[in-house]
Design an enzyme around this catalytic site. Structure first.
Site, PDB file in Angstrom:
ATOM      1  N   TYR A   1      37.462  48.677  45.643  1.00  0.00           N
ATOM      2  CA  TYR A   1      37.050  49.061  44.299  1.00  0.00           C
ATOM      3  C   TYR A   1      36.450  50.479  44.331  1.00  0.00           C
ATOM      4  O   TYR A   1      36.933  51.318  45.085  1.00  0.00           O
ATOM      5  CB  TYR A   1      36.080  48.021  43.723  1.00  0.00           C
ATOM      6  CG  TYR A   1      36.615  46.597  43.819  1.00  0.00           C
ATOM      7  CD1 TYR A   1      37.761  46.233  43.141  1.00  0.00           C
ATOM      8  CD2 TYR A   1      35.996  45.647  44.599  1.00  0.00           C
ATOM      9  CE1 TYR A   1      38.262  44.942  43.215  1.00  0.00           C
ATOM     10  CE2 TYR A   1      36.483  44.343  44.682  1.00  0.00           C
ATOM     11  CZ  TYR A   1      37.624  44.001  43.988  1.00  0.00           C
ATOM     12  OH  TYR A   1      38.132  42.739  44.067  1.00  0.00           O
TER      13      TYR A   1
ATOM     14  N   SER B   1      42.329  39.505  44.216  1.00  0.00           N
ATOM     15  CA  SER B   1      42.822  40.883  44.273  1.00  0.00           C
ATOM     16  C   SER B   1      43.559  41.240  45.556  1.00  0.00           C
ATOM     17  O   SER B   1      44.303  42.231  45.581  1.00  0.00           O
ATOM     18  CB  SER B   1      41.616  41.816  44.174  1.00  0.00           C
ATOM     19  OG  SER B   1      41.771  42.728  43.164  1.00  0.00           O
TER      20      SER B   1
ATOM     21  N   VAL C   1      37.589  39.060  44.482  1.00  0.00           N
ATOM     22  CA  VAL C   1      36.345  38.517  43.922  1.00  0.00           C
ATOM     23  C   VAL C   1      36.024  37.080  44.331  1.00  0.00           C
ATOM     24  O   VAL C   1      34.949  36.593  44.007  1.00  0.00           O
ATOM     25  CB  VAL C   1      36.287  38.594  42.380  1.00  0.00           C
ATOM     26  CG1 VAL C   1      36.179  40.007  41.899  1.00  0.00           C
ATOM     27  CG2 VAL C   1      37.435  37.863  41.753  1.00  0.00           C
TER      28      VAL C   1
ATOM     29  N   TYR D   1      50.602  37.694  37.216  1.00  0.00           N
ATOM     30  CA  TYR D   1      49.480  38.248  37.995  1.00  0.00           C
ATOM     31  C   TYR D   1      48.383  37.188  38.205  1.00  0.00           C
ATOM     32  O   TYR D   1      47.827  37.061  39.302  1.00  0.00           O
ATOM     33  CB  TYR D   1      48.942  39.485  37.261  1.00  0.00           C
ATOM     34  CG  TYR D   1      47.613  39.963  37.775  1.00  0.00           C
ATOM     35  CD1 TYR D   1      47.526  40.695  38.958  1.00  0.00           C
ATOM     36  CD2 TYR D   1      46.434  39.671  37.093  1.00  0.00           C
ATOM     37  CE1 TYR D   1      46.295  41.116  39.443  1.00  0.00           C
ATOM     38  CE2 TYR D   1      45.206  40.085  37.565  1.00  0.00           C
ATOM     39  CZ  TYR D   1      45.146  40.810  38.747  1.00  0.00           C
ATOM     40  OH  TYR D   1      43.926  41.218  39.225  1.00  0.00           O
TER      41      TYR D   1
ATOM     42  N   LYS E   1      47.167  41.893  45.552  1.00  0.00           N
ATOM     43  CA  LYS E   1      47.738  43.157  45.049  1.00  0.00           C
ATOM     44  C   LYS E   1      48.424  43.944  46.152  1.00  0.00           C
ATOM     45  O   LYS E   1      49.464  44.559  45.950  1.00  0.00           O
ATOM     46  CB  LYS E   1      46.629  44.021  44.427  1.00  0.00           C
ATOM     47  CG  LYS E   1      46.026  43.455  43.150  1.00  0.00           C
ATOM     48  CD  LYS E   1      44.767  44.218  42.754  1.00  0.00           C
ATOM     49  CE  LYS E   1      44.146  43.686  41.473  1.00  0.00           C
ATOM     50  NZ  LYS E   1      42.791  44.183  41.235  1.00  0.00           N
TER      51      LYS E   1
END
Ligand code: GLU
Length: 336
Positions: free
Chosen positions: A261, A83, A279, A209, A86
């Site tokens: 998150y 992540s 993660v 992605y 991103k």
């Protein structure tokens, strides 16, 4: 809860610069020793190969904006960026398309829901909400320049490599493992498409992605990538301008609101600096104008944030005076 086991550490107030190299080294060592024996948390179970990683791995790196990189622990160990990609893809897309267009397409507000929530899309009229959740990340990767999926992917890889200052390679095993188990991301892509909120073919975008998430980095790479955002968009090691200073400001604001998150608010309250986690156990925390910390340890809390990385960054934020919200009076208080 965000762990806050550093009440014995004096809260330093931000002075505008980091302490000398030897002091940083001492503090990194101290943070490492404090938390190396913590074994709370669990491995990321839903991407099968991430469940096979050695849970004892632990690395801490810090890059300042002068390009000095220091670290302790397993700093040579690579792991998939997940992540954390991103925020850097978001920076590249902001650079290309600008503040207003990307804000309108992808959004900036916290969902308060898990990173792969379908409900968050449905409750918000099909809007992806922000680039740090999977829906928003898919919408962001779709906006990457490139006429074909392959071109978009190469632009992402090149851009993230510029942030790291070296050519980043994919972890093929992680890519294949996630590709076989990412039905939920495919569902998110299709749902966004159904709402008219995704450019391009959903499964191609999910594949791009998945590739970006499988890029291999070390804690040193994360620190340098983060320090590029702390340094007005110039990679402090290579000297290359990767994005503009305005882009860095926009990215760090969005990351502060959404980086951990559904625990992003708590993180800002306890630690006080923008940070993004992934993660596989990485977290990058950015102190604008000063530098960035890259941390890696695979055991995660229930929201998907590395337990040891959070503890160590919390400790360092306090000891190094990184909290953006901490201040002390300029003049002594008047006696009353
Ligand atoms: N590739 C992972 C996924 O999309 C990234 C999740 C994360 O690091 O939060 O599920």
């Amino acid at each position: 809860m965000i762990p806050n086991d550093y009440s014995d550490v004096t809260q330093q107030v931000s002075t505008g610069s980091l302490p000398a190299k030897t002091r940083v080294e001492e503090l990194l060592q101290d943070a490492y020793e404090r938390y190396v024996d913590v074994d709370d948390g669990m491995l990321a179970y839903y991407i099968p190969i991430l469940g096979e990683v050695d849970p004892s791995l632990f690395a801490l790196s810090l890059s300042n904006v002068g390009g000095t990189v220091q670290g302790v622990g397993d700093v040579g160990q690579s792991f998939s960026i997940q992540s954390i990609s991103k925020m850097f893809v978001y920076a590249l897309v902001l650079q290309e398309l600008g503040h207003d267009t990307v804000r309108d397409h992808v959004g900036v507000n916290n969902t308060g829901m898990s990173f792969n929530s379908v409900m968050a899309i449905e409750l918000n009229d099909g809007h992806p909400m922000n680039p740090m959740v999977n829906a928003g990340a898919l919408a962001t990767s779709a906006l990457m320049p490139g006429l074909t999926a392959a071109e978009k992917w190469e632009n992402i890889r090149e851009g993230l490599s510029a942030f790291a200052g070296r050519y980043l390679r994919m972890d093929g095993e992680v890519y294949r493992s996630e590709s076989r188990s990412n039905e939920r991301n495919k569902a998110l892509g299709r749902l966004l498409k159904a709402h008219g909120q995704l450019e391009g073919e959903p499964l191609e975008i999910v594949d791009i992605y998945t590739r970006q998430c499988s890029l291999k980095v070390t804690s040193h790479d994360l620190a340098i990538m983060g320090a590029t955002l702390a340094d007005g968009g110039v990679n402090p090691v290579t000297g290359e301008r990767v994005v503009s200073a305005d882009v860095c400001r926009d990215v760090l604001a969005v990351v502060a609101a959404n980086g951990l998150y559904e625990k992003s608010g708590e993180w800002l309250f306890e630690i006080g600096i923008p940070a993004k986690s992934g993660v596989s156990g990485g977290i990058v925390a950015i102190a604008p104008g000063k530098g960035a910390i890259g941390a890696f340890s695979p055991l995660l809390d229930e929201a998907g944030n590395s337990v040891r990385s959070q503890l160590a960054i919390g400790h360092l934020s306090r000891a190094l005076g990184l909290n953006l919200f901490a201040s002390a009076p300029q003049r002594p208080e008047k006696e009353t």
